[in-house]
Design an enzyme around this catalytic site. Structure first.
Site, PDB file in Angstrom:
ATOM      1  CE  LYS A   1     -11.271   1.666   2.836  1.00 14.86           C
ATOM      2  NZ  LYS A   1     -10.089   1.395   3.672  1.00 14.86           N
TER       3      LYS A   1
ATOM      4  CE1 TYR B   1     -10.167   1.151  -1.524  1.00 14.41           C
ATOM      5  CE2 TYR B   1     -11.887   2.742  -2.066  1.00 14.41           C
ATOM      6  CZ  TYR B   1     -10.752   2.400  -1.358  1.00 14.41           C
ATOM      7  OH  TYR B   1     -10.212   3.301  -0.474  1.00 14.41           O
TER       8      TYR B   1
END
Length: 181
Positions: free
Chosen positions: A74, A70
């Site tokens: 990102k 993640y």
């Protein structure tokens, strides 16, 4: 403003949404001559899980060791957003809220409550003085409004808020010091 659940550590899923999905949004904005694009990033793009962030700002480099897929994706999505700044008149910036919570939350607060009920919250990391931000959803919404207003100002404020406001020692393609609000 969308991302898969950060607790699901699937690189393929996070890459598809946070990188490819972000690039699709950028392409659509450029094609349709959208003026402003605000990316909802995450404080995790600069957090290595070891060193606390105190008075952090946009000069913090992306972490060399992301905590998970993640966070890694990102950061990659954020770098693409900032690199797109100025393309066909598009102004971009990135916001880095941390652990968003508020009314209707079905993930963050419920997972904390479930951990407490299961007896999994009876531990402490560090000396108990750790600093960690939680961001109320209305504050995130307000930050987006402020970012939009800054980008729309078409003055020095817009230049500082937009991806073009990189530090002088940073090239346009380098994500090491991304400007964020």
């Amino acid at each position: 403003m969308a991302a898969p659940n950060s607790s699901v550590n699937s690189h393929q899923l996070h890459y598809a949404v946070n990188v490819q999905g972000t690039k699709n949004v950028i392409d659509a904005c450029v094609e349709l001559k959208v003026k402003r694009l605000i990316y909802t990033s995450s404080a995790s793009v600069v957090f290595d899980g070891i060193h606390g962030i105190i008075n952090g700002d946009e000069s913090l480099p992306y972490t060399d060791k992301p905590l998970d897929s993640y966070s890694a994706t990102k950061a990659e999505g954020e770098a693409a957003i900032l690199k797109a700044n100025g393309t066909n008149g598009l102004l971009t910036c990135s916001l880095r809220p941390s652990s968003i919570f508020g009314p209707g939350d079905r993930l963050f607060v419920p997972s904390l409550a479930a951990a407490a009920r299961a007896g999994k919250s009876k531990f402490m990391i560090g000396d108990g003085n750790n600093i960690y931000d939680f961001t109320y959803v209305e504050n995130v919404a307000h930050a987006h409004i402020c970012a939009d207003r800054a980008l729309a100002s078409e003055q020095e404020v817009a230049e500082k808020a937009a991806g073009a406001g990189r530090h002088k020692d940073q090239s346009a393609s380098s994500p090491s010091h991304p400007p964020v609000m």
